[in-house]
Design an enzyme around this catalytic site. Structure first.
Site, short mmCIF file in Angstrom:
data_model
loop_
_atom_site.label_atom_id
_atom_site.label_comp_id
_atom_site.label_asym_id
_atom_site.label_seq_id
_atom_site.Cartn_x
_atom_site.Cartn_y
_atom_site.Cartn_z
N HIS A 97 -5.41 -14.70 11.11
CA HIS A 97 -4.77 -13.49 9.84
C HIS A 97 -4.84 -12.49 9.31
O HIS A 97 -3.80 -12.13 8.64
CB HIS A 97 -5.48 -14.69 9.05
CG HIS A 97 -4.71 -14.71 7.50
ND1 HIS A 97 -3.13 -14.59 7.23
CD2 HIS A 97 -5.46 -14.65 6.71
CE1 HIS A 97 -3.20 -14.49 6.16
NE2 HIS A 97 -3.80 -14.10 5.30
N GLN B 54 -9.93 -12.13 11.30
CA GLN B 54 -9.99 -13.21 10.20
C GLN B 54 -9.12 -13.57 10.80
O GLN B 54 -7.47 -13.50 11.26
CB GLN B 54 -9.92 -12.56 8.95
CG GLN B 54 -9.64 -14.03 7.96
CD GLN B 54 -9.75 -13.22 6.43
OE1 GLN B 54 -8.40 -13.52 5.71
NE2 GLN B 54 -11.08 -13.72 5.80
N HIS C 259 -7.48 -17.87 9.69
CA HIS C 259 -7.49 -18.65 9.02
C HIS C 259 -7.27 -20.18 8.92
O HIS C 259 -6.44 -20.52 9.98
CB HIS C 259 -6.34 -18.10 7.96
CG HIS C 259 -5.66 -18.43 6.48
ND1 HIS C 259 -5.86 -20.37 6.18
CD2 HIS C 259 -5.85 -18.30 5.34
CE1 HIS C 259 -5.30 -20.27 5.54
NE2 HIS C 259 -5.50 -19.04 4.22
N ARG D 194 -13.03 -18.56 4.56
CA ARG D 194 -12.37 -18.28 5.88
C ARG D 194 -13.13 -18.51 7.03
O ARG D 194 -12.60 -19.41 7.67
CB ARG D 194 -11.08 -17.74 6.06
CG ARG D 194 -10.39 -17.74 4.94
CD ARG D 194 -9.22 -15.97 4.41
NE ARG D 194 -8.42 -16.77 3.39
CZ ARG D 194 -7.48 -15.58 3.62
NH1 ARG D 194 -7.59 -15.14 3.91
NH2 ARG D 194 -6.54 -16.70 2.53
N GLU E 295 -4.29 -20.51 1.17
CA GLU E 295 -5.39 -20.86 0.35
C GLU E 295 -5.56 -21.30 -0.57
O GLU E 295 -6.05 -22.23 -1.61
CB GLU E 295 -6.49 -20.08 0.60
CG GLU E 295 -8.38 -20.23 0.16
CD GLU E 295 -8.34 -18.53 0.33
OE1 GLU E 295 -9.09 -18.69 1.69
OE2 GLU E 295 -9.64 -18.47 0.16
N ALA F 37 0.74 -1.49 -0.21
CA ALA F 37 -0.30 -0.12 0.03
C ALA F 37 0.75 1.18 0.08
O ALA F 37 0.58 2.39 -0.52
CB ALA F 37 -1.08 0.11 1.32
N GLY G 249 -2.24 -15.25 -3.93
CA GLY G 249 -2.80 -14.25 -5.80
C GLY G 249 -3.26 -12.52 -4.84
O GLY G 249 -3.44 -12.57 -3.94
N ASP H 240 0.61 -0.42 14.52
CA ASP H 240 1.19 0.89 15.14
C ASP H 240 0.48 2.23 14.39
O ASP H 240 0.24 2.68 14.82
CB ASP H 240 1.94 1.29 14.43
CG ASP H 240 3.82 0.05 14.93
OD1 ASP H 240 2.86 -0.56 15.70
OD2 ASP H 240 4.46 -0.05 14.63
N SER I 279 4.96 -11.86 2.76
CA SER I 279 4.59 -12.91 2.62
C SER I 279 3.59 -13.50 2.21
O SER I 279 3.28 -15.16 2.26
CB SER I 279 5.15 -13.45 4.65
OG SER I 279 3.77 -12.61 4.71
N LEU J 262 1.94 -20.16 7.60
CA LEU J 262 0.72 -20.30 6.57
C LEU J 262 0.47 -20.67 6.27
O LEU J 262 1.69 -21.08 5.00
CB LEU J 262 0.27 -18.06 5.95
CG LEU J 262 -0.79 -18.59 5.06
CD1 LEU J 262 -2.40 -18.28 5.65
CD2 LEU J 262 -0.53 -17.89 4.12
N ARG K 283 -12.80 -10.66 4.77
CA ARG K 283 -12.70 -10.27 4.05
C ARG K 283 -12.11 -11.94 3.03
O ARG K 283 -12.08 -12.94 3.93
CB ARG K 283 -11.01 -9.89 3.88
CG ARG K 283 -10.16 -9.41 3.12
CD ARG K 283 -8.86 -9.65 3.51
NE ARG K 283 -7.95 -10.77 3.44
CZ ARG K 283 -6.92 -11.10 3.17
NH1 ARG K 283 -6.68 -11.11 2.22
NH2 ARG K 283 -6.16 -11.88 4.20
N PHE L 273 -9.88 -19.68 -5.23
CA PHE L 273 -9.91 -18.92 -4.19
C PHE L 273 -11.71 -18.85 -3.34
O PHE L 273 -12.22 -18.88 -3.92
CB PHE L 273 -9.91 -17.76 -4.07
CG PHE L 273 -7.48 -17.87 -3.23
CD1 PHE L 273 -6.38 -18.60 -3.88
CD2 PHE L 273 -7.50 -16.84 -2.35
CE1 PHE L 273 -5.41 -17.77 -3.58
CE2 PHE L 273 -5.90 -17.20 -1.41
CZ PHE L 273 -5.54 -17.67 -2.11
#
Ligand SMILES: Cc1cc2nc3c(=O)[nH]c(=O)nc-3n(C[C@H](O)[C@H](O)[C@H](O)COP(=O)(O)OP(=O)(O)OC[C@H]3O[C@@H](n4cnc5c(N)ncnc54)[C@H](O)[C@@H]3O)c2cc1C
Length: 572
Positions: free
Chosen positions: A345, A231, A233, A277, A246, A16, A52, A212, A48, A243, A380, A117
């Site tokens: 997650h 969330q 996972h 999830r 998925e 971002a 996708g 933070d 990490s 992880l 999500r 997914f």
């Protein structure tokens, strides 16, 4: 006092942050842009991401289908206008990444591949093997290097936002190489500081994901939105929380209980392993409670089985998963099932911002996982997050650039005074030696993480949440007496860990209060005492504002924006 000053200051060097900086640079070429990051950008948690990034690129897909899946996935508290904008922009962003050099995996005809997914009705998750985050971040990082106007301040830890006359005018930041705290002035600041998974003991999140930016904004009086929506996972490795993407289920992996059954037939029959999830995590916990899990040193677990896919497919599509199995569990996933269990997650909640990333505070923007623009609601969908960082990172970068091209530069004096206060606060709180009699940082942190796992996990109850409110209150009292061993200046990681724990305690309080106040079950927020969704009272976003000192957060509800998709029963 001299201080560096930028037109646009981005806090964070993940997907971002880098996307925001590039968008700001492209919007207005004369602007000076700074990126401050507590780690070197390529070490941000984005690296990490495995599975996708979602976008409707294939002919059988459409933006309407992507929008509906996202809204249904959110259990109907996503902002539908935001979702529509997102799904229309998503393909453009992924193609842009392609032009910037992202090595997407391809179909034999040369087109960008997609994989299925969870909760998506069509194959729309574009990927670069199972190292998508690494390639995506690398592409953004190398693109950002093209712009001379983008300056980087790496390994610089932001400790507070500077607010003057109702606008954000910069930050105070500790140069970790020297320990000195400096003001950095800015006409606009964009928070892109990522998630806060480290509030939990068992999480997929890297050590730096301590929330933070959410805490910085909250302390500056900016509300946080939907902080109860966490969330879990369904496929983390039992000991470490690492992880298992998925994509393993997307490529055809099965989840199996100790009876040898694909138990999801009783929970999400039409989607099975490709259910969302939240529902699969609850199914696993319910099976554990029935005694249908495998017993292990780190609690119950399920098997995730990919043996039937064969070595060739595994090596082509899931090479990193094979590496993880060998390195962290001592198994070869070509021959052995993978032990997995639900793990914290992703944070759906975050800084309350509009579709341009603008917060209530003039000059303050946010994007990525630390923000809540209204895309994810109560749950999500996997692979929407990387794309969210691109679409809304770019939107925030453009909006901040426009704001800065008209805003006044901050003046030196109030800024210097604000930072002197901050330096004194940090010296007094952390650098005093009280003869080793204080609280241990690790004890307070471990107690926070353990109790959040227990009381604000996959299932919640009024009793557990009340207990957690009391625990967090007590931990905040204990934190005031925390004693550091390291009083040195250079790379004092104990000090940064202390500042991070302070942020996490603040956020844990907000999350627990928001979870206690939402007396219904929706998406990832599952209350055993209120098992049903209650649209009459809670078809709304939770807005939490910091209360007076010593007081809990003030909680209000804001009705959801609904355009074309009326709330319906969410079943798969
Ligand atoms: C293991 C894992 C796998 C995932 N896989 C996928 C996936 O396949 N698809 C998908 O869509 N999503 C996935 N996600 C989610 C997604 O990767 C993240 O939500 C997203 O990458 C967050 O990006 P960001 O830019 O918001 O923050 P981050 O990448 O976390 O970056 C945060 C930045 O902020 C900086 N920062 C933080 N605090 C401070 C401070 N106090 N001072 C200065 N700098 C600071 C950090 O240095 C860092 O540069 C995954 C998440 C995890 C944990």
């Amino acid at each position: 006092m001299d201080f560096p000053s930028f037109d646009v200051l981005v806090i964070g060097g993940g997907a971002a942050g880098l996307r925001a900086a590039i968008a700001a640079a492209e919007t207005e070429r004369s602007l000076r842009i700074g990126i401050v990051s507590k780690v070197y950008p390529m070490r941000s948690h984005t690296v990490s991401a495995e599975g996708g990034a979602a976008a409707a690129l294939r002919p059988e897909d459409s933006w309407e289908k992507h929008a509906f899946d996202t809204i249904k996935g959110s259990d109907y508290i996503a902002d539908q206008y935001v979702v529509e904008t997102f799904v229309r922009e998503a393909p453009l962003e992924l193609v842009r990444l392609e032009h910037w050099g992202c090595p997407w995996s391809r179909d034999p005809d040369g087109k960008i591949s997609a994989r299925p997914f969870g909760g998506m009705s069509v194959w729309r998750t574009c990927f670069a093997a199972d190292k998508t985050g690494f390639h995506l971040l690398h592409t953004l990082f190398q693109t950002s290097l093209k712009y001379e106007k983008i300056a980087r301040l790496d390994e610089c830890f932001v400790t507070s936002l500077l607010v003057e006359d109702g606008r954000c005018v910069g930050v105070s930041a500790m140069n970790q190489r020297t320990g000195a705290i400096h003001p950095i002035g800015a006409k606009s600041v964009i928070l892109t500081t990522g998630g806060n998974g480290r509030i939990y003991a068992f999480t997929t999140n890297g050590n730096i994901c301590t929330g933070d930016g959410m805490a910085l904004a909250y302390r500056a009086g900016v509300p946080l939105k939907d902080m109860e929506m966490v969330q879990f996972h369904p496929t983390g490795l039992p000991a470490t929380g690492i992880l298992i993407t998925e994509a393993v289920r997307g490529e055809g992996g099965y989840l199996i209980n100790n009876k040898g059954e694909r138990f999801l037939k009783d929970y999400v029959p039409s989607k099975m392993e490709l259910g969302p999830r939240d529902i699969i995590s609850r199914a696993e916990v319910t099976e554990f409670e029935k005694g249908n899990g495998f017993k292990g040193e780190h609690g119950d677990y399920m098997h995730l089985d990919v043996r039937h896919l064969g070595e060739e497919t595994i090596d082509l599509k899931l090479p990193f998963m094979r590496e993880l199995g060998l390195d962290y569990v001592g198994i070869d996933i070509v021959r052995d099932p993978i032990p997995v269990r639900p793990v914290e997650h992703y944070m759906m909640g975050g800084v309350d911002v509009d579709i341009y990333g603008a917060s209530e505070l003039s000059g303050l923007y946010a994007a990525g996982e630390c923000a809540n623009v209204g895309l994810n609601g109560a749950n999500r969908l996997g692979s929407n997050s990387l794309t969210e960082c691109l679409v809304f990172g770019a939107a925030a970068g453009r909006a901040a650039a426009h704001h800065s091209s008209q805003a006044k530069a901050p003046t030196a004096n109030p800024i210097a005074a604000l930072v002197e206060d901050e330096t004194r606060r940090i010296e007094k709180t952390y650098m005093a030696d009280n003869g080793g009699k204080g609280e241990r940082l690790a004890d307070v942190r471990e107690e926070l993480q353990r109790s959040m796992d227990l009381n604000v996990g996959v299932f919640r109850t009024a009793e557990g949440l009340a207990e957690q409110e009391a625990t967090v209150h007590e931990l905040r009292q204990r934190y005031k007496k925390v004693q550091l061993d390291d009083h040195s200046k250079v790379f004092n990681t104990e000090l940064t860990a202390a500042l991070e724990l302070d942020f996490m305690l603040e956020l844990a309080e907000v999350m627990t209060h928001c979870a206690a106040a939402r007396k219904e079950s929706r998406g990832a927020h599952a209350r055993r005492d209120f098992p049903d969704r209650d649209d009459e009272k809670f078809l709304a976003n939770t807005i939490a504002t910091r209360g007076a000192p010593g007081q809990p957060p003030k909680i209000e509800y804001r009705p959801v924006r609904i355009t074309d998709w009326q709330p319906a029963v969410r079943s798969y």
